[in-house]
Design a protein around this motif. Structure first.
Motif, PDB file in Angstrom:
ATOM      1  N   ALA A  83       0.444 -24.918  -3.256  1.00 55.45           N
ATOM      2  CA  ALA A  83      -0.623 -23.833  -2.871  1.00 55.45           C
ATOM      3  C   ALA A  83      -0.340 -22.743  -2.431  1.00 55.45           C
ATOM      4  O   ALA A  83      -0.518 -21.321  -2.555  1.00 55.45           O
ATOM      5  N   GLY A  84       0.967 -22.876  -1.493  1.00 55.94           N
ATOM      6  CA  GLY A  84       1.718 -21.476  -0.913  1.00 55.94           C
ATOM      7  C   GLY A  84       2.250 -20.773  -2.232  1.00 55.94           C
ATOM      8  O   GLY A  84       2.258 -19.544  -1.874  1.00 55.94           O
ATOM      9  N   TYR A 139       0.936 -20.049  -5.195  1.00 53.74           N
ATOM     10  CA  TYR A 139      -0.190 -19.483  -5.615  1.00 53.74           C
ATOM     11  C   TYR A 139      -0.671 -18.220  -4.593  1.00 53.74           C
ATOM     12  O   TYR A 139      -0.763 -17.305  -4.978  1.00 53.74           O
ATOM     13  N   LEU A 140      -0.500 -18.651  -3.311  1.00 54.95           N
ATOM     14  CA  LEU A 140      -0.846 -17.602  -2.170  1.00 54.95           C
ATOM     15  C   LEU A 140       0.337 -16.347  -2.337  1.00 54.95           C
ATOM     16  O   LEU A 140      -0.134 -15.154  -2.243  1.00 54.95           O
ATOM     17  N   GLY A 143      -0.667 -14.371  -5.255  1.00 53.41           N
ATOM     18  CA  GLY A 143      -1.632 -13.573  -4.848  1.00 53.41           C
ATOM     19  C   GLY A 143      -1.342 -12.277  -4.113  1.00 53.41           C
ATOM     20  O   GLY A 143      -1.660 -11.374  -4.305  1.00 53.41           O
ATOM     21  N   VAL A 144      -0.631 -12.495  -3.187  1.00 53.22           N
ATOM     22  CA  VAL A 144       0.027 -11.325  -2.386  1.00 53.22           C
ATOM     23  C   VAL A 144       0.641 -10.320  -3.384  1.00 53.22           C
ATOM     24  O   VAL A 144       0.360  -8.954  -3.142  1.00 53.22           O
TER      25      VAL A 144
END
Length: 509
Positions: free
Chosen positions: A15-16, A18-19, A22-23
């Motif tokens: 999940a990190g 994809y975060l 996203g950043v």
């Protein structure tokens, strides 16, 4: 930390990822907005690079995130087709405390595996499949096969397949992300560090899962059978690699495919010379990576020896007893190896024919053709006679002949002419029925005369290539074999004007 917690940590890291992506995407959008409000030419290059990196990341993750249903490998077998195999699988499933798979498929691999279609990061289970390599059923004992089944079904009972699929997809996604940033080294650096952390965590999960599955294998089959299966599968995997590279890769030569795939594999596996080679390869230290998903074999064997031995009656029968129709199963799995086009276009043939045809095509056909063409170009013959090349040597024009060979695509070397001549003379013997490439499960094919003597022309070819006075003797020898002086190995129009690829370099002696 338990295996489940490690797996959950891996999912959190996924999940990190994809975060983090996203950043980058958010930064690219923000930069675009700022540029639209107040255009700054001095940072245009950086903004463009950021947008390209964000696009590359988005495309890479979108590509690997798509679910690929695809056709499953191998051949499905129903309970009606193979009742004993299903019964054995269901019995082992009960012993390890899990439901049996929904589908069993026989595959042409030295391996066994399980899969589970999952959704919502492993929270919702779907269809379960078990893949059993036919070579295992043909080679292992019943006890060893039960240990293998216990190991694979143990992945179900410990919910490894639930979290394993998303963790695996995370590995693929991270590697894709890192590769997509090859042209953006600054942005690539944090993704590389993140990937290393993820691989380290997921490796620990995978290795612990394998040891847990080994413990269930011992509970079902015993220590001896589990260790024996592990060693035998490793040896068979080495043999399968030799078989695929040395033999199956010849399929297609002369429009043929082997009539029997597994019979050839077992012929290699039972060859004493190959057995010694496999034992040597198995004893060699293996290169390992800190990110390997499986523990080293020595570590697994050591862990197996520490487990309690279950009380059970040994069953040394061959695992093939589980198949109602072993020959039919082998034929079905062999058919699944080939594409529909190959099944239609390639006719089944004995291994002897395939080896002879493929070896001639790979080793002899091009040297014979190119030597004749080069000879024609050097002496100005009307057609590509093989004797034209001999005439060029007789006139002392070996350097010109070698130059023509390099123009035809051969790699320049001091012994190029001798090497091409030697292979071409082998081809002449084969074309005139004097010699034939013969199958050997112990090693590479051997070129033999009709009386069984091995053909060895490298030294003689080197002598002729270096000494023009040796050409008359060569011509006389070939004449005794029925080779005419006007022999044309191939019509000139048969050679493409611009050959695709480069001929294999002649090995240096």
């Amino acid at each position: 930390m338990t295996t489940a917690l490690r797996a959950l940590l891996g999912l959190a890291l996924l999940a990190g990822l994809y975060l983090l992506v996203g950043v980058v995407v958010g930064a690219a959008i923000l930069a675009d907005v700022l540029m639209a409000v107040d255009f700054a030419p001095n940072v245009l290059r950086e903004v463009v690079a950021l947008n390209l990196a964000a696009a590359a990341l988005g495309y890479a993750l979108a590509t690997v995130s798509r679910r690929r249903s695809g056709e499953q490998p191998g051949v499905p077998v129903t309970r009606e087709q193979e009742p004993l195999l299903w019964q054995a699988v269901e019995d082992v499933a009960r012993r390890v405390g899990t439901a049996p798979p929904d589908e069993i498929r026989l595959v042409a691999e030295v391996n066994a595996a399980v899969s589970e279609d999952t959704r919502f990061l492993g929270l919702k289970a779907g269809r379960r499949r078990m893949f059993i390599g036919l070579p295992l059923l043909q080679t292992l004992t019943m006890d060893e096969m039960r240990a293998v089944l216990g190991h694979e079904l143990g992945h179900y009972s410990r919910a490894h397949t639930r979290l394993g699929a998303p963790v695996y997809r995370g590995r693929v996604a991270l590697l894709a992300a890192v590769q997509s940033l090859a042209r953006h080294p600054v942005l690539r650096l944090p993704f590389t560090w993140y990937a290393r952390l993820y691989l380290w965590v997921s490796r620990a999960v995978s290795r612990r899962q394998e040891l847990e599955a080994d413990a269930l294998a011992v509970a079902v089959g015993g220590r001896r059978a589990t260790a024996g299966a592990l060693r035998r599968i490793d040896d068979m995997a080495l043999a399968w690699t030799l078989y695929v590279h040395g033999y199956l890769s010849l399929a297609g030569a002369g429009g043929c495919r082997p009539a029997t795939v597994f019979n050839g594999f077992h012929a290699l596996l039972n060859d004493p010379v190959r057995q010694a080679e496999i034992a040597r390869l198995a004893a060699e230290p293996r290169e390992s990576s800190p990110y390997d998903s499986h523990p080293a074999q020595a570590d697994r064997l050591a862990a197996i020896e520490l487990l309690p031995e279950p009380s059970q009656v040994p069953d040394p029968r061959p695992a093939q007893s589980l198949l109602r129709d072993p020959a039919g199963a082998a034929q079905a799995v062999e058919t699944s190896i080939w594409t529909p086009e190959a099944l239609t276009a390639l006719r089944p043939a004995p291994w002897e024919h395939i080896v002879a045809t493929a070896t001639y095509a790979r080793r002899n056909a091009e040297p014979l053709r190119d030597l004749a063409l080069a000879g024609r170009l050097v002496v100005g013959a009307s057609r590509p006679y093989l004797d034209a090349a001999f005439e060029a040597i007789a006139r002392g024009r070996q350097a010109e002949l070698t130059a023509r060979l390099t123009e035809l695509g051969w790699t320049a070397a001091d012994d190029l002419l001798a090497g091409v001549l030697g292979r071409a003379l082998e081809a002449v013997l084969i074309e005139h029925g004097q010699a034939r490439w013969t199958l050997s499960w112990s090693g590479p094919p051997r070129l033999l005369f009709d009386d069984g003597e091995e053909v060895a022309l490298a030294g003689y070819a080197a002598q002729v290539a270096a000494d023009p006075s040796a050409v008359p003797g060569l011509r006389a020898w070939l004449g005794d074999l029925g080779v005419r002086h006007d022999y044309v190995p191939v019509a000139e129009t048969d050679r493409p004007a611009s050959p695709v690829g480069e001929p294999a370099p002649v090995p240096r002696r």
